[in-house]
Design a protein around this motif. Structure first.
Motif, PDB file in Angstrom:
ATOM      1  N   ARG A  14      39.306  33.683  15.635  1.00 22.94           N
ATOM      2  CA  ARG A  14      37.962  33.435  16.149  1.00 22.94           C
ATOM      3  C   ARG A  14      37.412  34.776  16.599  1.00 22.94           C
ATOM      4  N   CYS A  15      36.317  35.213  16.005  1.00 24.81           N
ATOM      5  CA  CYS A  15      35.730  36.522  16.276  1.00 24.81           C
ATOM      6  C   CYS A  15      34.326  36.374  16.837  1.00 24.81           C
ATOM      7  N   LYS A  16      33.963  37.293  17.719  1.00 29.05           N
ATOM      8  CA  LYS A  16      32.614  37.321  18.278  1.00 29.05           C
ATOM      9  C   LYS A  16      32.004  38.677  17.965  1.00 29.05           C
ATOM     10  N   VAL A  17      30.784  38.675  17.446  1.00 28.81           N
ATOM     11  CA  VAL A  17      30.086  39.912  17.113  1.00 28.81           C
ATOM     12  C   VAL A  17      29.488  40.481  18.396  1.00 28.81           C
ATOM     13  N   ILE A  18      29.968  41.683  18.777  1.00 24.83           N
ATOM     14  CA  ILE A  18      29.536  42.340  20.010  1.00 24.83           C
ATOM     15  C   ILE A  18      28.389  43.324  19.741  1.00 24.83           C
ATOM     16  N   ALA A  19      28.449  44.032  18.610  1.00 25.52           N
ATOM     17  CA  ALA A  19      27.422  45.027  18.282  1.00 25.52           C
ATOM     18  C   ALA A  19      27.285  45.128  16.768  1.00 25.52           C
ATOM     19  N   ILE A  20      26.124  45.590  16.352  1.00 28.12           N
ATOM     20  CA  ILE A  20      25.847  45.788  14.927  1.00 28.12           C
ATOM     21  C   ILE A  20      25.309  47.202  14.736  1.00 28.12           C
ATOM     22  N   ASN A  21      25.861  47.913  13.763  1.00 32.88           N
ATOM     23  CA  ASN A  21      25.340  49.223  13.376  1.00 32.88           C
ATOM     24  C   ASN A  21      24.521  48.996  12.111  1.00 32.88           C
ATOM     25  N   HIS A  22      23.204  48.985  12.242  1.00 35.37           N
ATOM     26  CA  HIS A  22      22.338  48.687  11.100  1.00 35.37           C
ATOM     27  C   HIS A  22      22.335  49.818  10.075  1.00 35.37           C
ATOM     28  N   ALA A  23      22.677  51.031  10.492  1.00 32.70           N
ATOM     29  CA  ALA A  23      22.678  52.172   9.570  1.00 32.70           C
ATOM     30  C   ALA A  23      23.727  52.005   8.472  1.00 32.70           C
ATOM     31  N   ASP A  24      24.950  51.631   8.850  1.00 36.19           N
ATOM     32  CA  ASP A  24      25.997  51.474   7.838  1.00 36.19           C
ATOM     33  C   ASP A  24      26.463  50.022   7.675  1.00 36.19           C
ATOM     34  N   LYS A  25      25.750  49.081   8.303  1.00 36.21           N
ATOM     35  CA  LYS A  25      26.034  47.638   8.190  1.00 36.21           C
ATOM     36  C   LYS A  25      27.465  47.302   8.602  1.00 36.21           C
ATOM     37  N   SER A  26      27.900  47.868   9.725  1.00 34.76           N
ATOM     38  CA  SER A  26      29.215  47.539  10.261  1.00 34.76           C
ATOM     39  C   SER A  26      29.041  46.738  11.546  1.00 34.76           C
ATOM     40  N   ASP A  58      34.882  32.246  12.394  1.00 33.20           N
ATOM     41  CA  ASP A  58      36.299  32.276  12.042  1.00 33.20           C
ATOM     42  C   ASP A  58      36.449  33.112  10.780  1.00 33.20           C
ATOM     43  N   GLY A  59      37.410  34.024  10.789  1.00 27.85           N
ATOM     44  CA  GLY A  59      37.638  34.869   9.633  1.00 27.85           C
ATOM     45  C   GLY A  59      38.943  35.619   9.778  1.00 27.85           C
ATOM     46  N   TYR A  60      39.248  36.432   8.791  1.00 25.03           N
ATOM     47  CA  TYR A  60      40.448  37.263   8.888  1.00 25.03           C
ATOM     48  C   TYR A  60      40.105  38.687   8.480  1.00 25.03           C
ATOM     49  N   LEU A  61      40.802  39.624   9.098  1.00 22.23           N
ATOM     50  CA  LEU A  61      40.579  41.035   8.812  1.00 22.23           C
ATOM     51  C   LEU A  61      41.449  41.462   7.639  1.00 22.23           C
ATOM     52  N   CYS A  62      40.798  41.964   6.622  1.00 22.32           N
ATOM     53  CA  CYS A  62      41.494  42.453   5.442  1.00 22.32           C
ATOM     54  C   CYS A  62      41.615  43.968   5.578  1.00 22.32           C
ATOM     55  N   PRO A  63      42.825  44.479   5.783  1.00 23.95           N
ATOM     56  CA  PRO A  63      42.985  45.926   5.988  1.00 23.95           C
ATOM     57  C   PRO A  63      42.668  46.711   4.723  1.00 23.95           C
ATOM     58  N   THR A  64      42.380  47.983   4.911  1.00 20.15           N
ATOM     59  CA  THR A  64      42.124  48.867   3.777  1.00 20.15           C
ATOM     60  C   THR A  64      43.309  49.803   3.602  1.00 20.15           C
ATOM     61  N   GLU A  65      43.393  50.386   2.435  1.00 21.85           N
ATOM     62  CA  GLU A  65      44.495  51.311   2.158  1.00 21.85           C
ATOM     63  C   GLU A  65      44.238  52.690   2.751  1.00 21.85           C
ATOM     64  N   SER A  66      42.989  52.992   3.015  1.00 17.49           N
ATOM     65  CA  SER A  66      42.616  54.301   3.522  1.00 17.49           C
ATOM     66  C   SER A  66      42.290  54.222   5.008  1.00 17.49           C
ATOM     67  N   PHE A  67      42.702  55.234   5.757  1.00 17.19           N
ATOM     68  CA  PHE A  67      42.417  55.262   7.185  1.00 17.19           C
ATOM     69  C   PHE A  67      40.947  55.594   7.452  1.00 17.19           C
ATOM     70  N   ASP A  68      40.265  56.132   6.446  1.00 18.11           N
ATOM     71  CA  ASP A  68      38.864  56.505   6.596  1.00 18.11           C
ATOM     72  C   ASP A  68      37.918  55.309   6.493  1.00 18.11           C
ATOM     73  N   CYS A  69      38.378  54.209   5.927  1.00 16.86           N
ATOM     74  CA  CYS A  69      37.525  53.049   5.696  1.00 16.86           C
ATOM     75  C   CYS A  69      37.777  51.961   6.738  1.00 16.86           C
ATOM     76  N   LEU A  70      36.730  51.221   7.030  1.00 19.86           N
ATOM     77  CA  LEU A  70      36.838  50.124   7.986  1.00 19.86           C
ATOM     78  C   LEU A  70      37.439  48.894   7.312  1.00 19.86           C
ATOM     79  N   PRO A  71      38.173  48.056   8.070  1.00 22.13           N
ATOM     80  CA  PRO A  71      38.651  46.803   7.496  1.00 22.13           C
ATOM     81  C   PRO A  71      37.471  45.875   7.222  1.00 22.13           C
TER      82      PRO A  71
END
Length: 93
Positions: A14-26, A58-71
């Motif tokens: 269960r996730c809650k959206v706290i903030a949105i970065n509209h520049a990079d859509k994160s 409700d969702g799940y975090l899919c990790p990335t292979e690179s440390f530079d990228c967001l899940p």
């Protein structure tokens, strides 16, 4: 080598959206890391669909292979089971 078919459950949180970065859509989300200890964790991520500030999903975090990228937060049906095949050596020579 023989392969054994196993089903793995994806752990939805269960996730809650706290903030949105509209520049990079994160999104900056809060989620319960451990149900027993009720420890909360925060992270920046991307999502597979547009989310609104303050929404609880409700969702799940899919990790990335690179440390530079967001899940990526995959939002969808809860308690899905994805069949997969894992090779296990049942007989060896």
């Amino acid at each position: 080598m023989l392969a054994k078919r196993m089903n793995f459950s994806i752990v939805y949180k269960r996730c809650k959206v706290i903030a949105i970065n509209h520049a990079d859509k994160s999104y900056f989300i809060e989620y319960l890391r451990d149900v027993e200890t009720k420890s909360v964790e925060y992270c920046w991520c991307r999502a597979n669909q547009a989310l609104k500030m303050g929404s609880v999903i409700d969702g799940y975090l899919c990790p990335t292979e690179s440390f530079d990228c967001l899940p990526t937060l995959i939002v969808g049906e809860c308690n899905s089971i994805i069949p997969s095949i894992r090779s296990i050596a049942l007989m060896s020579r």
